[in-house]
Design a protein around this motif. Structure first.
Motif, PDB file in Angstrom:
ATOM      1  N   PRO A 254      82.693  66.501  62.109  1.00 23.85           N
ATOM      2  CA  PRO A 254      81.408  65.836  61.917  1.00 23.85           C
ATOM      3  C   PRO A 254      80.282  66.617  62.600  1.00 23.85           C
ATOM      4  CG  PRO A 254      82.759  64.627  63.487  1.00 23.85           C
ATOM      5  CD  PRO A 254      83.605  65.736  62.933  1.00 23.85           C
ATOM      6  N   GLU A 255      79.089  66.517  62.012  1.00 27.27           N
ATOM      7  CA  GLU A 255      77.941  67.203  62.584  1.00 27.27           C
ATOM      8  C   GLU A 255      77.570  66.568  63.919  1.00 27.27           C
ATOM      9  OE1 GLU A 255      73.322  67.983  61.392  1.00 27.27           O
ATOM     10  OE2 GLU A 255      74.820  67.940  59.798  1.00 27.27           O
ATOM     11  N   ARG A 256      77.296  67.398  64.891  1.00 26.36           N
ATOM     12  CA  ARG A 256      76.935  66.930  66.224  1.00 26.36           C
ATOM     13  C   ARG A 256      75.507  66.405  66.220  1.00 26.36           C
ATOM     14  NH1 ARG A 256      74.219  68.470  70.252  1.00 26.36           N
ATOM     15  NH2 ARG A 256      73.590  70.395  69.303  1.00 26.36           N
ATOM     16  N   ILE A 257      75.279  65.322  66.928  1.00 20.63           N
ATOM     17  CA  ILE A 257      73.953  64.734  67.033  1.00 20.63           C
ATOM     18  C   ILE A 257      73.345  65.141  68.368  1.00 20.63           C
ATOM     19  CG2 ILE A 257      72.633  62.590  67.148  1.00 20.63           C
ATOM     20  CD1 ILE A 257      74.897  61.306  65.486  1.00 20.63           C
ATOM     21  N   VAL A 258      72.142  65.708  68.321  1.00 19.83           N
ATOM     22  CA  VAL A 258      71.414  66.052  69.533  1.00 19.83           C
ATOM     23  C   VAL A 258      70.467  64.899  69.830  1.00 19.83           C
ATOM     24  CG1 VAL A 258      69.726  67.619  70.562  1.00 19.83           C
ATOM     25  CG2 VAL A 258      71.557  68.529  69.129  1.00 19.83           C
ATOM     26  N   TYR A 259      70.643  64.259  70.989  1.00 24.95           N
ATOM     27  CA  TYR A 259      69.799  63.144  71.409  1.00 24.95           C
ATOM     28  C   TYR A 259      68.708  63.638  72.359  1.00 24.95           C
ATOM     29  CZ  TYR A 259      73.403  59.924  69.768  1.00 24.95           C
ATOM     30  OH  TYR A 259      74.298  59.226  69.009  1.00 24.95           O
ATOM     31  N   ILE A 260      67.499  63.173  72.143  1.00 23.87           N
ATOM     32  CA  ILE A 260      66.380  63.465  73.032  1.00 23.87           C
ATOM     33  C   ILE A 260      65.583  62.176  73.197  1.00 23.87           C
ATOM     34  CG2 ILE A 260      64.265  64.809  73.371  1.00 23.87           C
ATOM     35  CD1 ILE A 260      65.520  67.066  71.788  1.00 23.87           C
ATOM     36  N   THR A 261      65.173  61.898  74.429  1.00 29.70           N
ATOM     37  CA  THR A 261      64.385  60.686  74.637  1.00 29.70           C
ATOM     38  C   THR A 261      62.994  60.855  74.026  1.00 29.70           C
ATOM     39  OG1 THR A 261      63.426  61.366  76.751  1.00 29.70           O
ATOM     40  CG2 THR A 261      65.562  60.227  76.828  1.00 29.70           C
ATOM     41  N   ASP A 262      62.395  59.747  73.628  1.00 32.40           N
ATOM     42  CA  ASP A 262      61.056  59.828  73.048  1.00 32.40           C
ATOM     43  C   ASP A 262      60.060  60.396  74.060  1.00 32.40           C
ATOM     44  OD1 ASP A 262      61.086  57.522  74.632  1.00 32.40           O
ATOM     45  OD2 ASP A 262      60.323  56.206  73.071  1.00 32.40           O
ATOM     46  N   TYR A 263      60.257  60.097  75.326  1.00 31.41           N
ATOM     47  CA  TYR A 263      59.394  60.617  76.389  1.00 31.41           C
ATOM     48  C   TYR A 263      59.507  62.147  76.473  1.00 31.41           C
ATOM     49  CZ  TYR A 263      57.333  60.806  81.111  1.00 31.41           C
ATOM     50  OH  TYR A 263      56.554  61.076  82.203  1.00 31.41           O
ATOM     51  N   ASP A 264      60.736  62.678  76.504  1.00 25.30           N
ATOM     52  CA  ASP A 264      60.944  64.128  76.538  1.00 25.30           C
ATOM     53  C   ASP A 264      60.439  64.782  75.259  1.00 25.30           C
ATOM     54  OD1 ASP A 264      62.087  63.932  79.042  1.00 25.30           O
ATOM     55  OD2 ASP A 264      64.155  64.296  78.350  1.00 25.30           O
TER      56      ASP A 264
ATOM     57  N   SER B 150      61.938  79.436  69.235  1.00 21.24           N
ATOM     58  CA  SER B 150      62.321  78.819  67.960  1.00 21.24           C
ATOM     59  C   SER B 150      63.574  77.958  68.114  1.00 21.24           C
ATOM     60  CB  SER B 150      62.525  79.875  66.873  1.00 21.24           C
ATOM     61  OG  SER B 150      63.582  80.739  67.216  1.00 21.24           O
ATOM     62  N   CYS B 151      64.461  78.296  69.042  1.00 22.93           N
ATOM     63  CA  CYS B 151      65.664  77.477  69.287  1.00 22.93           C
ATOM     64  C   CYS B 151      65.256  76.076  69.723  1.00 22.93           C
ATOM     65  CB  CYS B 151      66.537  78.143  70.338  1.00 22.93           C
ATOM     66  SG  CYS B 151      67.983  77.172  70.824  1.00 22.93           S
ATOM     67  N   LEU B 152      64.329  75.991  70.661  1.00 25.15           N
ATOM     68  CA  LEU B 152      63.863  74.697  71.146  1.00 25.15           C
ATOM     69  C   LEU B 152      63.103  73.959  70.041  1.00 25.15           C
ATOM     70  CD1 LEU B 152      63.569  72.659  73.409  1.00 25.15           C
ATOM     71  CD2 LEU B 152      61.618  73.977  74.272  1.00 25.15           C
ATOM     72  N   GLU B 153      62.272  74.670  69.298  1.00 25.13           N
ATOM     73  CA  GLU B 153      61.537  74.043  68.192  1.00 25.13           C
ATOM     74  C   GLU B 153      62.498  73.489  67.144  1.00 25.13           C
ATOM     75  OE1 GLU B 153      57.403  76.619  68.345  1.00 25.13           O
ATOM     76  OE2 GLU B 153      59.149  77.476  67.350  1.00 25.13           O
ATOM     77  N   ASN B 154      63.561  74.229  66.845  1.00 28.49           N
ATOM     78  CA  ASN B 154      64.560  73.759  65.875  1.00 28.49           C
ATOM     79  C   ASN B 154      65.282  72.515  66.376  1.00 28.49           C
ATOM     80  OD1 ASN B 154      63.917  75.848  64.137  1.00 28.49           O
ATOM     81  ND2 ASN B 154      65.590  77.154  64.831  1.00 28.49           N
ATOM     82  N   GLU B 155      65.601  72.487  67.673  1.00 29.86           N
ATOM     83  CA  GLU B 155      66.253  71.302  68.246  1.00 29.86           C
ATOM     84  C   GLU B 155      65.354  70.081  68.088  1.00 29.86           C
ATOM     85  OE1 GLU B 155      69.298  70.747  69.730  1.00 29.86           O
ATOM     86  OE2 GLU B 155      69.907  72.786  69.274  1.00 29.86           O
ATOM     87  N   LEU B 156      64.068  70.248  68.328  1.00 27.84           N
ATOM     88  CA  LEU B 156      63.139  69.121  68.230  1.00 27.84           C
ATOM     89  C   LEU B 156      62.993  68.642  66.783  1.00 27.84           C
ATOM     90  CD1 LEU B 156      60.336  70.065  70.779  1.00 27.84           C
ATOM     91  CD2 LEU B 156      62.203  68.436  71.051  1.00 27.84           C
ATOM     92  N   GLU B 157      63.112  69.552  65.833  1.00 27.16           N
ATOM     93  CA  GLU B 157      63.000  69.172  64.421  1.00 27.16           C
ATOM     94  C   GLU B 157      64.205  68.384  63.930  1.00 27.16           C
ATOM     95  OE1 GLU B 157      62.198  72.624  62.044  1.00 27.16           O
ATOM     96  OE2 GLU B 157      60.316  73.034  63.093  1.00 27.16           O
ATOM     97  N   SER B 158      65.385  68.664  64.503  1.00 26.29           N
ATOM     98  CA  SER B 158      66.603  68.051  63.972  1.00 26.29           C
ATOM     99  C   SER B 158      67.240  67.009  64.896  1.00 26.29           C
ATOM    100  CB  SER B 158      67.632  69.143  63.667  1.00 26.29           C
ATOM    101  OG  SER B 158      67.988  69.815  64.861  1.00 26.29           O
ATOM    102  N   CYS B 159      66.602  66.714  66.013  1.00 27.78           N
ATOM    103  CA  CYS B 159      67.211  65.810  66.990  1.00 27.78           C
ATOM    104  C   CYS B 159      67.065  64.343  66.591  1.00 27.78           C
ATOM    105  CB  CYS B 159      66.583  66.026  68.358  1.00 27.78           C
ATOM    106  SG  CYS B 159      64.856  65.532  68.448  1.00 27.78           S
ATOM    107  N   ARG B 160      67.812  63.500  67.285  1.00 24.67           N
ATOM    108  CA  ARG B 160      67.666  62.051  67.145  1.00 24.67           C
ATOM    109  C   ARG B 160      66.883  61.572  68.365  1.00 24.67           C
ATOM    110  NH1 ARG B 160      72.655  58.383  65.853  1.00 24.67           N
ATOM    111  NH2 ARG B 160      72.287  59.377  63.851  1.00 24.67           N
ATOM    112  N   VAL B 161      65.685  61.068  68.112  1.00 21.16           N
ATOM    113  CA  VAL B 161      64.814  60.601  69.188  1.00 21.16           C
ATOM    114  C   VAL B 161      65.153  59.147  69.486  1.00 21.16           C
ATOM    115  CG1 VAL B 161      62.419  60.271  69.911  1.00 21.16           C
ATOM    116  CG2 VAL B 161      63.009  62.206  68.424  1.00 21.16           C
ATOM    117  N   VAL B 162      65.426  58.858  70.763  1.00 20.39           N
ATOM    118  CA  VAL B 162      65.810  57.503  71.175  1.00 20.39           C
ATOM    119  C   VAL B 162      65.008  57.091  72.407  1.00 20.39           C
ATOM    120  CG1 VAL B 162      68.165  57.708  70.260  1.00 20.39           C
ATOM    121  CG2 VAL B 162      67.707  58.305  72.632  1.00 20.39           C
TER     122      VAL B 162
END
Length: 138
Positions: free
Chosen positions: A2-12, A35-47
């Motif tokens: 399964p594809e891994r989910i990257v979680y990032i808080t809405d504050y971060d 660009s690595c960080l920008e890509n993470e932000l584009e595909s992350c799950r914001v919680v």
């Protein structure tokens, strides 16, 4: 697998977006390796901060990782650039390592490219995570 989910808080997420916007607005601050960080932000799950799993690396988290290339173990804290100090184990979120580990969890193997080649680590433990400790605004 399964594809891994990257979680990032809405504050971060908001703070990192502002940081990248600020850096990209000044020509001498633009860096291709962001660009690595920008890509993470584009595909992350914001919680919400209270919804992030306690084993996920967030800003100001202190982690123990094992470098699969050098076979060394290190403890680092993921911080904003103004608080970075490698001699004290404080790794900037805009460094290749910092950008790579954000949103990953204990047990995850993280791979990223550097100027000297590919690096691979395994996150062994999230020693401290602000959200899990109730420190929601670090």
């Amino acid at each position: 697998m399964p594809e891994r989910i990257v979680y990032i808080t809405d504050y971060d997420y908001k703070r990192l977006g502002l940081l990248l916007e600020s850096m990209n607005s000044v020509p001498q601050n633009r860096r291709n390796d962001l660009s690595c960080l920008e890509n993470e932000l584009e595909s992350c799950r914001v919680v919400a901060p209270n919804e992030i799993p306690a084993n996920v690396v967030t800003l100001n988290s202190r982690i123990r990782y094992f470098n699969l290339n050098s076979k060394e173990e290190r403890i680092v804290t993921l911080v904003f650039p103004s608080n970075a100090d490698l001699s004290k184990g404080r790794v900037s979120i805009i460094s290749p390592l910092g950008a790579a580990i954000l949103g990953y969890a204990e047990g995850d193997v993280v791979v990223w490219k550097t100027f000297s080649g590919r690096k691979t680590i395994r996150i062994e433990e999230v020693i401290y995570q602000p959200e899990a400790a109730g420190d929601f605004h670090l």
